[in-house]
Design a protein around this motif. Structure first.
Motif, PDB file in Angstrom:
ATOM      1  N   LYS A  49       0.838  -1.197   0.000  1.00 38.98           N
ATOM      2  CA  LYS A  49       0.000   0.000   0.000  1.00 38.98           C
ATOM      3  C   LYS A  49       0.878   1.255   0.000  1.00 38.98           C
ATOM      4  O   LYS A  49       0.654   2.175  -0.788  1.00 38.98           O
ATOM      5  N   ILE A  50       1.883   1.285   0.861  1.00 37.94           N
ATOM      6  CA  ILE A  50       2.795   2.436   0.933  1.00 37.94           C
ATOM      7  C   ILE A  50       3.550   2.595  -0.382  1.00 37.94           C
ATOM      8  O   ILE A  50       3.728   3.708  -0.884  1.00 37.94           O
ATOM      9  N   MET A  51       3.992   1.462  -0.964  1.00 37.95           N
ATOM     10  CA  MET A  51       4.715   1.529  -2.239  1.00 37.95           C
ATOM     11  C   MET A  51       3.831   2.107  -3.342  1.00 37.95           C
ATOM     12  O   MET A  51       4.302   2.891  -4.166  1.00 37.95           O
ATOM     13  N   LYS A  52       2.563   1.715  -3.357  1.00 40.00           N
ATOM     14  CA  LYS A  52       1.643   2.246  -4.365  1.00 40.00           C
ATOM     15  C   LYS A  52       1.439   3.747  -4.168  1.00 40.00           C
ATOM     16  O   LYS A  52       1.474   4.513  -5.128  1.00 40.00           O
ATOM     17  N   LEU A  53       1.235   4.166  -2.924  1.00 39.13           N
ATOM     18  CA  LEU A  53       1.030   5.587  -2.625  1.00 39.13           C
ATOM     19  C   LEU A  53       2.270   6.415  -2.968  1.00 39.13           C
ATOM     20  O   LEU A  53       2.154   7.557  -3.409  1.00 39.13           O
ATOM     21  N   ALA A  54       3.452   5.829  -2.762  1.00 35.95           N
ATOM     22  CA  ALA A  54       4.707   6.541  -3.036  1.00 35.95           C
ATOM     23  C   ALA A  54       5.113   6.428  -4.506  1.00 35.95           C
ATOM     24  O   ALA A  54       6.154   6.968  -4.891  1.00 35.95           O
ATOM     25  N   ASN A  55       4.309   5.698  -5.305  1.00 34.18           N
ATOM     26  CA  ASN A  55       4.638   5.461  -6.717  1.00 34.18           C
ATOM     27  C   ASN A  55       6.057   4.888  -6.832  1.00 34.18           C
ATOM     28  O   ASN A  55       6.877   5.337  -7.624  1.00 34.18           O
ATOM     29  N   PHE A  56       6.331   3.885  -5.994  1.00 35.92           N
ATOM     30  CA  PHE A  56       7.670   3.321  -5.828  1.00 35.92           C
ATOM     31  C   PHE A  56       8.078   2.390  -6.970  1.00 35.92           C
ATOM     32  O   PHE A  56       9.212   2.385  -7.404  1.00 35.92           O
ATOM     33  N   CYS A  57       7.122   1.567  -7.445  1.00 35.05           N
ATOM     34  CA  CYS A  57       7.490   0.554  -8.437  1.00 35.05           C
ATOM     35  C   CYS A  57       6.334   0.277  -9.399  1.00 35.05           C
ATOM     36  O   CYS A  57       5.193   0.641  -9.133  1.00 35.05           O
ATOM     37  N   LYS A  73      11.542  -2.489  11.120  1.00 35.67           N
ATOM     38  CA  LYS A  73      10.109  -2.338  10.872  1.00 35.67           C
ATOM     39  C   LYS A  73       9.501  -1.415  11.922  1.00 35.67           C
ATOM     40  O   LYS A  73       9.977  -1.393  13.050  1.00 35.67           O
ATOM     41  N   PRO A  74       8.458  -0.699  11.594  1.00 36.01           N
ATOM     42  CA  PRO A  74       7.750  -0.649  10.316  1.00 36.01           C
ATOM     43  C   PRO A  74       8.481   0.258   9.329  1.00 36.01           C
ATOM     44  O   PRO A  74       9.275   1.111   9.727  1.00 36.01           O
ATOM     45  N   ILE A  75       8.184   0.084   8.058  1.00 32.94           N
ATOM     46  CA  ILE A  75       8.802   0.902   7.020  1.00 32.94           C
ATOM     47  C   ILE A  75       7.840   2.044   6.678  1.00 32.94           C
ATOM     48  O   ILE A  75       6.632   1.854   6.681  1.00 32.94           O
ATOM     49  N   SER A  76       8.382   3.226   6.463  1.00 28.08           N
ATOM     50  CA  SER A  76       7.554   4.406   6.200  1.00 28.08           C
ATOM     51  C   SER A  76       7.656   4.828   4.739  1.00 28.08           C
ATOM     52  O   SER A  76       8.561   4.416   4.014  1.00 28.08           O
ATOM     53  N   SER A  77       6.756   5.682   4.341  1.00 31.66           N
ATOM     54  CA  SER A  77       6.785   6.241   2.998  1.00 31.66           C
ATOM     55  C   SER A  77       8.081   7.026   2.786  1.00 31.66           C
ATOM     56  O   SER A  77       8.674   6.976   1.712  1.00 31.66           O
ATOM     57  N   GLU A  78       8.530   7.731   3.817  1.00 27.16           N
ATOM     58  CA  GLU A  78       9.774   8.505   3.723  1.00 27.16           C
ATOM     59  C   GLU A  78      10.961   7.580   3.471  1.00 27.16           C
ATOM     60  O   GLU A  78      11.851   7.884   2.682  1.00 27.16           O
ATOM     61  N   LEU A 129      10.887   4.648   2.037  1.00 21.71           N
ATOM     62  CA  LEU A 129      10.781   4.164   0.656  1.00 21.71           C
ATOM     63  C   LEU A 129      11.292   5.220  -0.326  1.00 21.71           C
ATOM     64  O   LEU A 129      11.953   4.889  -1.307  1.00 21.71           O
ATOM     65  N   GLN A 130      11.002   6.465  -0.065  1.00 20.96           N
ATOM     66  CA  GLN A 130      11.492   7.547  -0.930  1.00 20.96           C
ATOM     67  C   GLN A 130      13.018   7.611  -0.885  1.00 20.96           C
ATOM     68  O   GLN A 130      13.679   7.829  -1.913  1.00 20.96           O
ATOM     69  N   GLN A 131      13.627   7.392   0.289  1.00 27.64           N
ATOM     70  CA  GLN A 131      15.081   7.370   0.403  1.00 27.64           C
ATOM     71  C   GLN A 131      15.655   6.204  -0.396  1.00 27.64           C
ATOM     72  O   GLN A 131      16.665   6.354  -1.082  1.00 27.64           O
ATOM     73  N   ILE A 132      15.016   5.043  -0.324  1.00 27.37           N
ATOM     74  CA  ILE A 132      15.458   3.880  -1.096  1.00 27.37           C
ATOM     75  C   ILE A 132      15.363   4.198  -2.585  1.00 27.37           C
ATOM     76  O   ILE A 132      16.296   3.933  -3.346  1.00 27.37           O
ATOM     77  N   LEU A 133      14.252   4.780  -2.988  1.00 24.31           N
ATOM     78  CA  LEU A 133      14.051   5.111  -4.397  1.00 24.31           C
ATOM     79  C   LEU A 133      15.117   6.091  -4.879  1.00 24.31           C
ATOM     80  O   LEU A 133      15.686   5.927  -5.956  1.00 24.31           O
ATOM     81  N   SER A 134      15.430   7.082  -4.081  1.00 24.43           N
ATOM     82  CA  SER A 134      16.460   8.062  -4.434  1.00 24.43           C
ATOM     83  C   SER A 134      17.814   7.389  -4.593  1.00 24.43           C
ATOM     84  O   SER A 134      18.599   7.725  -5.483  1.00 24.43           O
ATOM     85  N   ALA A 135      18.101   6.414  -3.748  1.00 24.53           N
ATOM     86  CA  ALA A 135      19.374   5.696  -3.825  1.00 24.53           C
ATOM     87  C   ALA A 135      19.443   4.806  -5.068  1.00 24.53           C
ATOM     88  O   ALA A 135      20.519   4.557  -5.599  1.00 24.53           O
TER      89      ALA A 135
END
Length: 132
Positions: free
Chosen positions: A22-30, A117-122, A124-130
């Motif tokens: 759910k968080i990944m979808k909201l963050a447009n992660f993948c 855990k838990p993992i946050s939207s923030e 995930l954004q840091q992971i995406l940036s990396a």
């Protein structure tokens, strides 16, 4: 913003998997997900992909350590033995705050970070940036 093509979640906790997706979808992660409930299921499904063309291999793996059948450490031991043309980044995402686990994770080149855990939207954004 660029996003990860395929993200893989290896975790036996259905609530964590649901929440993370759910968080990944909201963050447009993948663009898509692979979900496995233990290390054995993951290795059995990822090995054939790695041994072929790697086209559908995930870019990022979120790996839990404490799972039945094959835990995260056992998965890592098997995963690093399989040759792969594609670079896969692994993030350990676990409830374990054991300093020995944190130190052990540093011995694996493919492990980028150790997240509690838990993992946050923030996060995930840091992971995406990396990853970009």
């Amino acid at each position: 913003m660029k996003k990860v093509d395929i993200a893989c979640i290896i975790d036996d906790d259905p609530i964590f998997v649901f929440g993370t997706k759910k968080i990944m979808k909201l963050a447009n992660f993948c663009n898509s997900f692979m979900v496995f409930h233990n290390g054995e299921e993951a290795i059995n499904n990822l090995r054939p992909i790695m041994e072929s063309n790697n086209a559908s291999l995930p870019d990022v793996i979120l790996l839990d350590l404490n799972m039945p059948i094959m835990d995260g450490w056992e998965f890592l031991e098997e995963f690093v033995k399989i040759p792969s043309q594609k670079e896969v980044t692994i993030y350990i995402v676990t409830s374990s705050i054991d300093p020995q686990d944190i130190e052990r994770a540093k011995y694996y080149d493919k492990v980028s970070s150790y997240l509690i855990k838990p993992i946050s939207s923030e996060k995930l954004q840091q992971i995406l940036s990396a990853e970009i």
